[in-house]
Design a protein around this motif. Sequence first.
Motif, PDB file in Angstrom:
ATOM      1  N   PRO A  23       0.643  -1.300  -0.037  1.00 11.16           N
ATOM      2  CA  PRO A  23       0.276  -0.447   0.200  1.00 11.16           C
ATOM      3  C   PRO A  23       0.938   1.415  -0.480  1.00 11.16           C
ATOM      4  O   PRO A  23       1.942   0.887   0.549  1.00 11.16           O
ATOM      5  N   SER A  24       0.474   1.917  -0.661  1.00  9.04           N
ATOM      6  CA  SER A  24       1.210   3.608  -0.584  1.00  9.04           C
ATOM      7  C   SER A  24       0.430   4.984   0.465  1.00  9.04           C
ATOM      8  O   SER A  24      -1.053   5.151   0.443  1.00  9.04           O
ATOM      9  N   PRO A  25       0.797   5.096   2.112  1.00  8.37           N
ATOM     10  CA  PRO A  25       0.394   5.174   2.790  1.00  8.37           C
ATOM     11  C   PRO A  25       0.717   7.293   2.453  1.00  8.37           C
ATOM     12  O   PRO A  25       1.071   7.586   1.805  1.00  8.37           O
ATOM     13  N   ARG A  26      -0.372   7.444   3.433  1.00  7.21           N
ATOM     14  CA  ARG A  26      -0.522   9.040   2.967  1.00  7.21           C
ATOM     15  C   ARG A  26       0.488   9.908   3.769  1.00  7.21           C
ATOM     16  O   ARG A  26       1.007  11.414   3.911  1.00  7.21           O
ATOM     17  N   HIS A  27       0.975   8.946   5.358  1.00 10.44           N
ATOM     18  CA  HIS A  27       1.526   9.289   6.040  1.00 10.44           C
ATOM     19  C   HIS A  27       2.550   8.402   6.635  1.00 10.44           C
ATOM     20  O   HIS A  27       3.071   7.264   6.085  1.00 10.44           O
ATOM     21  N   ARG A  28       4.069   9.140   7.601  1.00 13.67           N
ATOM     22  CA  ARG A  28       4.839   8.338   7.383  1.00 13.67           C
ATOM     23  C   ARG A  28       4.391   7.450   8.976  1.00 13.67           C
ATOM     24  O   ARG A  28       4.001   7.519   9.796  1.00 13.67           O
ATOM     25  N   ILE A  29       4.833   6.055   8.727  1.00  8.92           N
ATOM     26  CA  ILE A  29       3.829   4.859   9.779  1.00  8.92           C
ATOM     27  C   ILE A  29       5.059   5.386  11.364  1.00  8.92           C
ATOM     28  O   ILE A  29       5.986   5.123  11.213  1.00  8.92           O
ATOM     29  N   ASP A  49      -4.222   4.869  -5.507  1.00  9.65           N
ATOM     30  CA  ASP A  49      -3.917   4.551  -6.588  1.00  9.65           C
ATOM     31  C   ASP A  49      -4.317   3.677  -7.206  1.00  9.65           C
ATOM     32  O   ASP A  49      -4.780   2.095  -7.348  1.00  9.65           O
ATOM     33  N   LYS A  50      -3.768   3.312  -8.331  1.00  9.22           N
ATOM     34  CA  LYS A  50      -3.907   2.447  -9.932  1.00  9.22           C
ATOM     35  C   LYS A  50      -3.457   0.916  -9.112  1.00  9.22           C
ATOM     36  O   LYS A  50      -3.808  -0.281  -9.291  1.00  9.22           O
ATOM     37  N   ARG A  51      -2.620   1.042  -8.087  1.00 11.84           N
ATOM     38  CA  ARG A  51      -2.600  -0.152  -7.893  1.00 11.84           C
ATOM     39  C   ARG A  51      -3.363  -0.894  -6.907  1.00 11.84           C
ATOM     40  O   ARG A  51      -3.573  -1.859  -6.899  1.00 11.84           O
ATOM     41  N   ALA A  52      -3.286   0.337  -6.279  1.00  7.53           N
ATOM     42  CA  ALA A  52      -5.036  -0.351  -4.763  1.00  7.53           C
ATOM     43  C   ALA A  52      -5.706  -0.656  -5.865  1.00  7.53           C
ATOM     44  O   ALA A  52      -6.639  -1.543  -4.997  1.00  7.53           O
ATOM     45  N   HIS A  53      -6.174  -0.085  -6.956  1.00  6.92           N
ATOM     46  CA  HIS A  53      -7.464  -0.074  -6.996  1.00  6.92           C
ATOM     47  C   HIS A  53      -7.447  -1.949  -7.854  1.00  6.92           C
ATOM     48  O   HIS A  53      -7.924  -2.502  -7.713  1.00  6.92           O
ATOM     49  N   LEU A  54      -6.175  -2.196  -8.821  1.00  5.42           N
ATOM     50  CA  LEU A  54      -5.912  -3.218  -9.268  1.00  5.42           C
ATOM     51  C   LEU A  54      -6.014  -4.131  -7.922  1.00  5.42           C
ATOM     52  O   LEU A  54      -6.767  -5.333  -8.434  1.00  5.42           O
TER      53      LEU A  54
END
Length: 773
Positions: free
Chosen positions: A624-630, A700-705
């Motif tokens: 996944p691509s997070p919007r924040h720092r984990i 993003d596109k990868r998440a939808h895929l």
Amino acid sequence: MKDYLAIIRRNFASPIVLAILLLAMALVYVQEYRDAWFISFVIMVNSLIGAVQEIRAKRALRKLELMSAPRARVVQADGTITEVLYDALQVGDTLALHTGDELPADGVVLDAKGLEVNESMLTGESAAVDKAPGDTIYAATTVVAGTAHARVTAVGSATKAGAISTVLKQYAPQPTPLQRAIQRAITVLTYGAVVLALLIFARYHVAGLQAVSILKTIITAAITVVPEGLLLASSLLLAFGSLRLAQAKVLPQKLSAIEAMALLGVLCVDKTGTLTSDDVTFEHAASFDASANDEMVAQYAALVAHETSGGNATGQAILAAHQALAAHVQEVMAFSSSRKMAGVRAEIDGTVQTLMLGAPEFVARLAPLSPAQQAQIDAWANDGLRVLLLAHFADSTVPLKQLTAGSGQPLGAIVLRNSLRHGVVDTVQFLQGQGVTIRVISGDNPRTVSYIAKAAGIDRPEAAITGAELAQLDDAAFAQAADTHTIFARVLPEQKERLIAHFSDQGRFTGMVGDGVNDALALKRADLGVAMYAGAPASRRVADIILLNNSFTSLPLGMQLGNRIMQAIELIGVLFFHKIIYGVVLLAITLTLGIMYPYAPRHLTFMNIFLVTMPTIMWTLFPPSPRHRIDPRRFWHDTLLAVAPIAVLTGLTVASVYWLGRTLYPDRLGEVATMTVLVATFYGVYLVFLAGRMLGIQLDKRAHLARTLYMLAVLLVTVVSFGIIPLRQFFDFTPPNLLLLWPSIVIIIPVTILQWWWAWRVSRRFAVPSRVE
């Protein structure tokens, strides 16, 4: 072979695996062969997958480690030099040694130019030891100055250092702090499962249920409560994450480095080779003495560089511009990080010349500068240029290391340029935007370092202090200076280590980027040590991460990938904790009502395919691509506490559906159990989508895929499981009957909406990117 046996033992002989196999044997004892076979098969398949993936990761990382492994320079009979791995050395080989090398074997020095060795690994004494021809050198010690040739006398376990001489790290995955926390949670939950087993036995025994039913319920509860796959999932994600990082030219030498990148709060960097490029160019020479013109100053400097530089970038830059004078060398003092100067005594045209070349602040102690000369050096430094001071001495007998203060005269200056590395401005901007505080710790002039730091965009580049000033401070003043300054110039290796220790001891997760032997102490002390692939072997050995392309600018990409891996682990944690909490709620309600638990062990395996297995595969292949720092320190807060309300609602809803079905359709309990499983599966699949919202994942596109492929897999497994009659019968399912759910719709729909609202509420905390210190 031992490594592979350890992997097999770790995956097939863990306490969880052994416990489940014992429960399977208990099922065999009561002749419940299908459930016994099935849970045994599932746990063995999981263990097999874990072992295969870990072996694959080991083999792939092993190849990458061989790329970064230290190599020895062996001089062949024809004079050519071949680099070989340390374990390929043989007694009698001739080694070429340079500054920064870690000695791979015991040997005898054949010839040397200012060779100094740090033997603290063996003796505990950090002071460098001079080595002359005929002296013995030992494996696991480090060349801190000079060059030499040595003949190998012992290798491997035959060396004085013994096992230490085998410095090529074997891949033996150690649990990260997060994995250790998960392991502790598994241990606690395992004890909790024992308590639940006692409660189940007591309650159902009083209710008069058969022993077989009680045993199956106990096994089902144990599988529900213990997150046996969470540790495996995190291990797989970290292993595959390591491979992805390596493909991005960031090689983690420890799995914990991925977690460390997510925690990074302070990053200490060197100037040369980190903020600036590896290329050093000669600008010009300037004479400070009427007896020597600019060209002569450059030739004298070239002589010192030729005899003492050991092929470093500074020496190569001088030699590329000017040829060294022909001379008969009598004595050499190689450059070291503690002295910050090098010296040569040689006979030139019949006259003995004693020359020193190095940092102006240090050489000027021996050869004081006039105010005008100091002003000129400061002016060059203010323009970001690197300046070396050349001094000469009338004394031709006192050893170079014993020359006294004020005994020399400034002869001239060598001016060099070290340009800003391409992409470093974007790198600095990214790091500071993520809340990382950057400190520059350099051996260079404070004015030069401040100029480069300003050009790179580092905050507060004017706040500079030197190592000499730090040395005059007590502990309290040192701590204050460390907190209030950005630039630390002309510092010694011990001061670098002390600065790193200060930041780390404050609780600020501290990283260090370095490439030289003088950085090894700081790299080892840092929470995250980052070394360059082309750097000194001693620095690579102690680093947590190696930048394979020797570029500081690849660190942000590594941090982004590490952030995605940690996000994937959080997502899987959310799913596991949801499964555990709702299962416990359901069990508590059924025990209270005195009704049979709705699931058999096979039902849980069916649901886990949707709730755990497929999401783990999805997020491994599509991180996944997070919007924040984990922040891994918030793992329990962001996973367990965040999903607990949703899990409780799921448990209450599933229990209500089950109770209503049993109450309204007492003659159709098989269908009721099947629909209860499907309702629970629906909420598990629903959570896969809610979890992304809860944790602030970018769609993003990868998440939808990934989501599309997941839903197709859900549909395929569901159709196959219910459409193929023998498989449906194996799972003890009946054909789905949606009519049985109509009385429960008034509960299912509001709960589904309420869970969506809670996920939206939790997601608001990620509206602003987090900062970690």
